[in-house]
Design a protein around this motif. Structure first.
Motif, PDB file in Angstrom:
ATOM      1  N   SER A   1       0.844  -1.185   0.000  1.00 20.90           N
ATOM      2  CA  SER A   1       0.000   0.000   0.000  1.00 20.90           C
ATOM      3  C   SER A   1       0.884   1.241   0.000  1.00 20.90           C
ATOM      4  CB  SER A   1      -0.910  -0.008   1.227  1.00 20.90           C
ATOM      5  OG  SER A   1      -1.724  -1.156   1.237  1.00 20.90           O
ATOM      6  N   LYS A   2       0.489   2.255  -0.753  1.00 22.76           N
ATOM      7  CA  LYS A   2       1.328   3.450  -0.929  1.00 22.76           C
ATOM      8  C   LYS A   2       0.548   4.681  -0.507  1.00 22.76           C
ATOM      9  CE  LYS A   2       3.558   1.143  -4.798  1.00 22.76           C
ATOM     10  NZ  LYS A   2       2.862  -0.117  -4.456  1.00 22.76           N
ATOM     11  N   MET A   3       1.237   5.570   0.217  1.00 25.80           N
ATOM     12  CA  MET A   3       0.579   6.757   0.752  1.00 25.80           C
ATOM     13  C   MET A   3       1.540   7.938   0.775  1.00 25.80           C
ATOM     14  SD  MET A   3      -1.469   5.044   3.937  1.00 25.80           S
ATOM     15  CE  MET A   3      -2.559   3.638   3.641  1.00 25.80           C
ATOM     16  N   MET A   4       0.949   9.132   0.775  1.00 25.04           N
ATOM     17  CA  MET A   4       1.714  10.371   0.946  1.00 25.04           C
ATOM     18  C   MET A   4       1.029  11.215   2.004  1.00 25.04           C
ATOM     19  SD  MET A   4       2.325  11.561  -2.992  1.00 25.04           S
ATOM     20  CE  MET A   4       2.556  10.368  -4.315  1.00 25.04           C
ATOM     21  N   VAL A   5       1.847  11.811   2.874  1.00 27.61           N
ATOM     22  CA  VAL A   5       1.338  12.755   3.867  1.00 27.61           C
ATOM     23  C   VAL A   5       2.035  14.093   3.607  1.00 27.61           C
ATOM     24  CG1 VAL A   5       1.072  13.290   6.306  1.00 27.61           C
ATOM     25  CG2 VAL A   5       0.958  10.907   5.537  1.00 27.61           C
ATOM     26  N   LEU A   6       1.265  15.092   3.222  1.00 29.79           N
ATOM     27  CA  LEU A   6       1.812  16.395   2.840  1.00 29.79           C
ATOM     28  C   LEU A   6       1.587  17.408   3.947  1.00 29.79           C
ATOM     29  CD1 LEU A   6       2.874  18.491   0.725  1.00 29.79           C
ATOM     30  CD2 LEU A   6       0.496  18.694  -0.050  1.00 29.79           C
ATOM     31  N   PHE A   7       2.680  18.068   4.375  1.00 30.04           N
ATOM     32  CA  PHE A   7       2.610  19.168   5.343  1.00 30.04           C
ATOM     33  C   PHE A   7       2.993  20.459   4.623  1.00 30.04           C
ATOM     34  CE2 PHE A   7       3.525  15.402   7.901  1.00 30.04           C
ATOM     35  CZ  PHE A   7       2.650  15.530   8.959  1.00 30.04           C
ATOM     36  N   SER A   8       2.056  21.392   4.524  1.00 32.46           N
ATOM     37  CA  SER A   8       2.346  22.648   3.815  1.00 32.46           C
ATOM     38  C   SER A   8       1.342  23.713   4.221  1.00 32.46           C
ATOM     39  CB  SER A   8       2.281  22.420   2.294  1.00 32.46           C
ATOM     40  OG  SER A   8       2.476  23.635   1.596  1.00 32.46           O
TER      41      SER A   8
ATOM     42  N   VAL B   1      -3.468  15.410   3.321  1.00 34.68           N
ATOM     43  CA  VAL B   1      -2.951  16.775   3.238  1.00 34.68           C
ATOM     44  C   VAL B   1      -3.186  17.495   4.558  1.00 34.68           C
ATOM     45  CG1 VAL B   1      -3.060  18.969   2.007  1.00 34.68           C
ATOM     46  CG2 VAL B   1      -3.434  16.816   0.767  1.00 34.68           C
ATOM     47  N   VAL B   2      -2.117  18.008   5.153  1.00 39.09           N
ATOM     48  CA  VAL B   2      -2.216  18.744   6.411  1.00 39.09           C
ATOM     49  C   VAL B   2      -1.900  20.212   6.143  1.00 39.09           C
ATOM     50  CG1 VAL B   2      -1.393  18.951   8.787  1.00 39.09           C
ATOM     51  CG2 VAL B   2      -1.490  16.693   7.696  1.00 39.09           C
ATOM     52  N   GLY B   3      -2.917  21.061   6.277  1.00 36.79           N
ATOM     53  CA  GLY B   3      -2.733  22.495   6.086  1.00 36.79           C
ATOM     54  C   GLY B   3      -2.214  23.136   7.361  1.00 36.79           C
ATOM     55  N   VAL B   4      -1.036  23.754   7.286  1.00 40.17           N
ATOM     56  CA  VAL B   4      -0.368  24.297   8.473  1.00 40.17           C
ATOM     57  C   VAL B   4      -0.442  25.821   8.435  1.00 40.17           C
ATOM     58  CG1 VAL B   4       1.724  24.251   9.861  1.00 40.17           C
ATOM     59  CG2 VAL B   4       1.237  22.359   8.296  1.00 40.17           C
ATOM     60  N   GLY B   5      -1.011  26.425   9.462  1.00 41.37           N
ATOM     61  CA  GLY B   5      -1.090  27.873   9.520  1.00 41.37           C
ATOM     62  C   GLY B   5      -2.527  28.337   9.722  1.00 41.37           C
TER      63      GLY B   5
ATOM     64  N   ASP C   1      -3.190  28.895   2.520  1.00 42.81           N
ATOM     65  CA  ASP C   1      -4.039  28.834   1.329  1.00 42.81           C
ATOM     66  C   ASP C   1      -4.882  27.562   1.410  1.00 42.81           C
ATOM     67  OD1 ASP C   1      -5.238  28.935  -1.125  1.00 42.81           O
ATOM     68  OD2 ASP C   1      -3.412  29.462  -2.222  1.00 42.81           O
ATOM     69  N   GLU C   2      -5.929  27.656   2.193  1.00 39.94           N
ATOM     70  CA  GLU C   2      -6.775  26.494   2.439  1.00 39.94           C
ATOM     71  C   GLU C   2      -7.493  26.030   1.178  1.00 39.94           C
ATOM     72  OE1 GLU C   2      -9.246  25.416   6.382  1.00 39.94           O
ATOM     73  OE2 GLU C   2     -10.120  27.043   5.185  1.00 39.94           O
ATOM     74  N   ASN C   3      -7.880  26.966   0.332  1.00 40.62           N
ATOM     75  CA  ASN C   3      -8.604  26.615  -0.890  1.00 40.62           C
ATOM     76  C   ASN C   3      -7.751  25.739  -1.808  1.00 40.62           C
ATOM     77  OD1 ASN C   3     -10.890  28.033  -0.101  1.00 40.62           O
ATOM     78  ND2 ASN C   3     -10.166  29.948  -1.042  1.00 40.62           N
ATOM     79  N   PHE C   4      -6.471  26.106  -1.960  1.00 40.39           N
ATOM     80  CA  PHE C   4      -5.596  25.321  -2.840  1.00 40.39           C
ATOM     81  C   PHE C   4      -5.414  23.906  -2.289  1.00 40.39           C
ATOM     82  CE2 PHE C   4      -1.418  23.595  -3.822  1.00 40.39           C
ATOM     83  CZ  PHE C   4      -1.422  23.641  -5.209  1.00 40.39           C
ATOM     84  N   LEU C   5      -5.160  23.797  -0.988  1.00 35.76           N
ATOM     85  CA  LEU C   5      -4.911  22.486  -0.388  1.00 35.76           C
ATOM     86  C   LEU C   5      -6.157  21.598  -0.429  1.00 35.76           C
ATOM     87  CD1 LEU C   5      -2.714  23.485   2.687  1.00 35.76           C
ATOM     88  CD2 LEU C   5      -1.961  22.457   0.539  1.00 35.76           C
ATOM     89  N   GLN C   6      -7.321  22.186  -0.181  1.00 37.68           N
ATOM     90  CA  GLN C   6      -8.550  21.406  -0.244  1.00 37.68           C
ATOM     91  C   GLN C   6      -8.846  20.960  -1.668  1.00 37.68           C
ATOM     92  OE1 GLN C   6     -11.441  23.969   1.640  1.00 37.68           O
ATOM     93  NE2 GLN C   6     -11.092  23.065   3.660  1.00 37.68           N
ATOM     94  N   SER C   7      -8.564  21.836  -2.631  1.00 40.00           N
ATOM     95  CA  SER C   7      -8.739  21.464  -4.038  1.00 40.00           C
ATOM     96  C   SER C   7      -7.779  20.348  -4.423  1.00 40.00           C
ATOM     97  CB  SER C   7      -8.521  22.686  -4.932  1.00 40.00           C
ATOM     98  OG  SER C   7      -8.575  22.319  -6.298  1.00 40.00           O
TER      99      SER C   7
ATOM    100  N   TYR D   1      -8.249  16.082   3.876  1.00 39.52           N
ATOM    101  CA  TYR D   1      -7.622  17.339   4.307  1.00 39.52           C
ATOM    102  C   TYR D   1      -7.767  17.499   5.820  1.00 39.52           C
ATOM    103  CZ  TYR D   1      -6.733  22.307   4.913  1.00 39.52           C
ATOM    104  OH  TYR D   1      -6.233  23.515   5.343  1.00 39.52           O
ATOM    105  N   TYR D   2      -6.688  18.013   6.447  1.00 41.80           N
ATOM    106  CA  TYR D   2      -6.657  18.207   7.897  1.00 41.80           C
ATOM    107  C   TYR D   2      -6.061  19.579   8.203  1.00 41.80           C
ATOM    108  CZ  TYR D   2      -6.892  13.126   7.416  1.00 41.80           C
ATOM    109  OH  TYR D   2      -7.230  11.853   7.037  1.00 41.80           O
ATOM    110  N   GLU D   3      -6.390  20.098   9.375  1.00 41.69           N
ATOM    111  CA  GLU D   3      -5.872  21.396   9.803  1.00 41.69           C
ATOM    112  C   GLU D   3      -4.868  21.220  10.938  1.00 41.69           C
ATOM    113  OE1 GLU D   3      -8.745  24.475  10.611  1.00 41.69           O
ATOM    114  OE2 GLU D   3     -10.193  23.566   9.235  1.00 41.69           O
ATOM    115  N   LEU D   4      -3.883  22.112  10.952  1.00 38.72           N
ATOM    116  CA  LEU D   4      -2.901  22.122  12.031  1.00 38.72           C
ATOM    117  C   LEU D   4      -2.579  23.568  12.376  1.00 38.72           C
ATOM    118  CD1 LEU D   4      -0.930  20.744  13.960  1.00 38.72           C
ATOM    119  CD2 LEU D   4       0.735  20.620  12.102  1.00 38.72           C
TER     120      LEU D   4
END
Length: 320
Positions: free
Chosen positions: A181-188, A213-217, A244-250, A259-262
Motif C-alpha cells: 500500500s502506498k501513501m503520501m502525507v503532505l505538510f504545507s 494533506v495537512v494544512g499548516v497555519g 491557502d486552504e482553498n488550494f490544499l482542499q482542491s 484534508y486536515y488542519e494544524l
C-alpha cells in the motif's frame, strides 16, 4: 500448568502468619478443653477447610496459566512518504513555536505510530529532494526530522506539484512497486503558485495512492521575519503569509485524499494518524504464537465458596 509470578516473600509471610496464628489458637483451645475435661477434635475440620482456602488464595495470586491455544499474529505495513514544505513561509509564527517546528513535532508523533511501515521524507520549496528514502529505521527518521530548516534548500518558493510527482515516481519505481500500500502525507501552508497536471491526479487516483494533506497555519496569517526584521516586498509592504486552504482542499479533492488542519486552535493530526492506521496495509509478517491465559479466577472463586461455607457452617469446639 505455568505460573505468571514466582512465589515471593509476600506469600511466605501469609503462610507463616497463618501457621503461627493457628498454632496459638489450637494450643489455647486444647488447654481450655483439658481444663473442662473434654475434647476439641472438631477444630480439625475448620483447620482443614481454612488451610484449603489459604492454598487456593495463594495459587490465585501466583497466576496459574493453562489451556494453551495457538493464535496467529500479523503485522501490516505501508510505504509512506512524508512531504514537507521548507519554504520561507514555514517559519511563520502563527502556529507556536513556528509552522515548521510544529510539523517536526507531529512528524515524530506520526512515526512512533507506524512501526510496521516503511517511511521516507521528501522536502521541497521550489524544487523537491528525497531527504530520506523509504526505511524502517525510526531513529534515523527522527534524526533527519530534527535537522529540517527552511534554509536547507537552495531555492525559494512552494511547488507542491513537483514534490508530489517525485513521491509518486519513488513509490511506483521502488523495489516493490505493486505489492505494498502506498501513501503520501503532505505538510504545507499551501502558498503555491503552480497548478498540477491532470495526469498526476489521474495516476494518483488510478493506482490508489492515499493522499493525506495537512494544512499548516491560519487563514489570517502573520508577517514574516528574517534576521530579526520584518520582511517587506518590492513595494515596501509587509509580507503576510497565510494558509491557502482553498488550494490544499482542491488538491486533496482532485486526488481523492483527505484534508486536515494544524494550528493553535485545531490539530487534526491525531485523526490523520488514525485514518492512515485504518487504511488497508500489506501483510509484512505473520507468526503463530502459543497463548496461555491466567486462570486465577477459578481458584479465587473456589476460595470464596469455601469462605462462605466456613461462615455458614457452625462446628462445636467442645464436646461436654
Amino acid at each position: 500448568m505455568n505460573w505468571n509470578y514466582p512465589i515471593s516473600t509476600t506469600e511466605y509471610f501469609f503462610i507463616f502468619f497463618f501457621i503461627l496464628v493457628y498454632v496459638a489458637y489450637i494450643i489455647r483451645t486444647i488447654r481450655i478443653a483439658r481444663q473442662l475435661q473434654t475434647t476439641a477434635r472438631t477444630i480439625i475440620i475448620k483447620l482443614f477447610l481454612r488451610s484449603i482456602v489459604l492454598g487456593l488464595l495463594i495459587i490465585s495470586l501466583l497466576g496459574p496459566s493453562f489451556g494453551e491455544a495457538d493464535q496467529e499474529v500479523s503485522a501490516k505495513g505501508k510505504d509512506i512518504y512524508l512531504i514537507v514544505d521548507l519554504s520561507k513561509s514555514m517559519d511563520a509564527a502563527d502556529v507556536n513555536p513556528s509552522r515548521l517546528e510544529k510539523v517536526k513535532f507531529e512528524m515524530n508523533h506520526f512515526i512512533q505510530n507506524q512501526k510496521a511501515s516503511r517511511i521516507g521524507i521528501i522536502v521541497f520549496s521550489n524544487d523537491a529532494f528525497v531527504q530520506v528514502p523509504l526505511t524502517y529505521d525510526a531513529a534515523a527518521l527522527e534524526l533527519f526530522i530534527q535537522s529540517l530548516q527552511t534554509d536547507l534548500l537552495p531555492t525559494s518558493g512552494t511547488n507542491i506539484c513537483s514534490a508530489t510527482e517525485l513521491a509518486y515516481n519513488k513509490l511506483m519505481n521502488g523495489t516493490d512497486p505493486t505489492g505494498r500500500s502506498k501513501m503520501m502525507v503532505l505538510f504545507s501552508d499551501g502558498e503555491s503558485k503552480n497548478d498540477c497536471s491532470r495526469s498526476l491526479f489521474n495516476n494518483l487516483r488510478r493506482f490508489g495512492i492515499g493522499i493525506y494533506v495537512v494544512g499548516v497555519g491560519t487563514i489570517n496569517g502573520i508577517s514574516l521575519r528574517s534576521q530579526g526584521k520584518t520582511l517587506m516586498d518590492e513595494n515596501e509592504k509587509i509580507v503576510i503569509s497565510k494558509l491557502d486552504e482553498n488550494f490544499l482542499q482542491s488538491f486533496s479533492s482532485n486526488t481523492k485524499g483527505k484534508y486536515y488542519e494544524l494550528n493553535n486552535a485545531k490539530n487534526d493530526v491525531g485523526q490523520m494518524i488514525n485514518d492512515v492506521s485504518k487504511a488497508e496495509g500489506t501483510l509484512v509478517d505473520s507468526r503463530t504464537v502459543t497463548v496461555v491465559s491466567n486462570k486465577y479466577y477459578y481458584f479465587l472463586g473456589a476460595a470464596l465458596i469455601l469462605i462462605l461455607l466456613d461462615v455458614l457452617i457452625t462446628i462445636g469446639t467442645f464436646r461436654l
